[in-house]
Design a protein around this motif. Structure first.
Motif, short mmCIF file in Angstrom:
data_model
loop_
_atom_site.label_atom_id
_atom_site.label_comp_id
_atom_site.label_asym_id
_atom_site.label_seq_id
_atom_site.Cartn_x
_atom_site.Cartn_y
_atom_site.Cartn_z
N VAL A 38 74.13 9.60 57.24
CA VAL A 38 72.55 9.54 56.16
C VAL A 38 72.11 8.05 56.85
CG1 VAL A 38 72.99 8.56 54.23
CG2 VAL A 38 70.98 9.84 54.60
N ASP A 39 70.72 8.87 57.04
CA ASP A 39 69.57 7.85 58.25
C ASP A 39 69.11 7.15 56.77
OD1 ASP A 39 68.51 5.87 59.87
OD2 ASP A 39 67.55 7.40 60.26
N VAL A 40 68.97 6.06 56.51
CA VAL A 40 67.97 5.92 55.49
C VAL A 40 66.80 4.27 55.09
CG1 VAL A 40 67.80 4.26 52.68
CG2 VAL A 40 70.00 6.13 53.66
N THR A 172 67.33 0.91 41.49
CA THR A 172 66.04 0.28 42.32
C THR A 172 64.32 0.38 41.09
OG1 THR A 172 65.18 3.06 41.39
CG2 THR A 172 66.48 2.27 43.58
N TYR A 229 67.43 -3.32 50.06
CA TYR A 229 66.22 -2.45 50.73
C TYR A 229 64.93 -2.89 50.25
CZ TYR A 229 69.33 1.27 51.68
OH TYR A 229 71.03 1.79 52.23
N LEU A 233 64.58 3.20 46.90
CA LEU A 233 65.30 4.52 47.26
C LEU A 233 64.95 5.49 46.73
CD1 LEU A 233 68.82 3.59 48.20
CD2 LEU A 233 66.56 3.41 49.75
N THR A 234 64.52 6.88 47.14
CA THR A 234 64.64 8.09 45.68
C THR A 234 65.59 8.45 45.23
OG1 THR A 234 65.17 9.82 47.04
CG2 THR A 234 62.58 8.65 47.73
N GLU A 237 68.07 9.98 48.23
CA GLU A 237 68.20 9.34 49.46
C GLU A 237 68.98 8.96 48.33
OE1 GLU A 237 64.91 7.53 51.06
OE2 GLU A 237 64.84 6.63 49.49
N ALA A 240 72.40 11.25 48.70
CA ALA A 240 72.75 11.43 50.35
C ALA A 240 73.51 10.38 50.72
CB ALA A 240 71.82 11.65 51.50
N ILE A 241 73.51 9.45 50.20
CA ILE A 241 74.69 7.96 50.52
C ILE A 241 75.65 8.56 49.93
CG2 ILE A 241 74.02 5.64 50.40
CD1 ILE A 241 72.19 5.57 50.60
N LYS A 249 76.70 5.45 56.39
CA LYS A 249 74.81 5.87 56.86
C LYS A 249 75.25 4.66 57.91
CE LYS A 249 74.07 1.26 53.59
NZ LYS A 249 75.53 1.59 52.90
N THR A 251 71.60 3.32 60.09
CA THR A 251 69.56 2.64 60.31
C THR A 251 69.08 3.27 62.17
OG1 THR A 251 68.44 1.30 60.10
CG2 THR A 251 70.37 0.87 61.21
#
Length: 253
Positions: A38-40, A172, A229, A233-234, A237, A240-241, A249, A251
């Motif tokens: 995953v790309d966060v 978060t 971060y 994050l949602t 997200e 997904a991680i 993950k 970047t």
């Protein structure tokens, strides 16, 4: 691109598929493909472990830690007396997230996972955010919102963290809500006080410990793939991680 295809071996012959040797007039080009889960965006610090305290994103960590098998390759092994950290991590004010894979090896004590919060202090310049694992199987996520000069505190029951397996934890804050996740699912949340985090420039970021108390809440176990971060994050997200698992993950570079 339609040219001749060749078989390449390291320290061996280079031939085409028919077995003919590689000619001197052949030009080669290679593409490196990195596979990840995953790309966060928004990363300001990411430390894969991998037998090193170097960062993939952000400053490297100082201190000492052993290493052991984690979820994504090798993780950092803490013994309750180990501390690593940096004094140069980018500061945040309007949003923050922390996340990592953890496998605690001890119960019955407070253990710090991530901290940029020095104790004890009523000075906002010494407090920013921290994620602690409590003896009763709770996560404690704290952010210090300077508009009210009082911490925002969220307790989240997570007894599964002591079952001997790896679990993904995330927390978060975005000025609207403060949320804690375990294994990709939200387990606790509450509205925030809509303040702003103090940058805490002079306070070091630490993994596996805090600072300023008689005990520094040393973590005992493995922390793998910890990341910070500059935004919240949602839920998607975080999920997904977690779902990426051993793929890890990525970047943008």
């Amino acid at each position: 691109g339609g040219g001749t295809r060749y078989t390449v071996t390291v320290d061996g012959a280079v031939t085409d598929l028919a077995g003919n040797p590689l000619g001197a007039d052949v030009t080669w080009s290679f593409t490196t493909i990195v596979l990840c889960g995953v790309d966060v965006p928004g990363l300001i610090g990411w430390w894969p472990g991998a037998d090193s305290l170097d960062a993939r994103v952000g400053p490297g960590l100082g201190g000492s830690a052993a290493f052991a098998d984690g979820v994504v390759g090798r993780g950092m092994l803490f013994d309750g007396a180990t501390t690593v950290g940096t004094g140069t991590l980018t500061t945040v004010s309007t949003g923050v997230s922390v996340e990592a894979w953890i496998r605690p090896a001890q119960t019955g004590r407070v253990q710090a996972i991530v901290s940029r919060w020095d104790f004890p202090s009523t000075d906002d310049t010494a407090r920013s955010y921290s994620l602690l694992l409590l003896p009763n199987g709770e996560l404690l996520w704290e952010t210090d919102e300077t508009s009210t000069r009082r911490p925002e505190v969220l307790w989240a029951a997570a007894p599964q963290l002591f079952d001997g397996d790896f679990h993904h934890v995330a927390a978060t804050w975005d000025g609207t809500a403060i949320v804690v996740y375990v294994d990709g699912a939200e387990i606790a949340s509450k509205p925030s006080q809509r303040g702003a985090l103090n940058p805490a420039d002079q306070v070091s970021f630490r993994l596996g410990s805090t600072a300023g108390r008689a005990t520094f809440f040393g973590f005992n176990g493995i922390i793998d793939e910890p990341a910070v971060y500059d935004r919240a994050l949602t839920a998607a997200e975080v999920a997904a991680i977690h779902s990426a698992g051993s793929a890890g993950k990525c970047t943008p570079t």
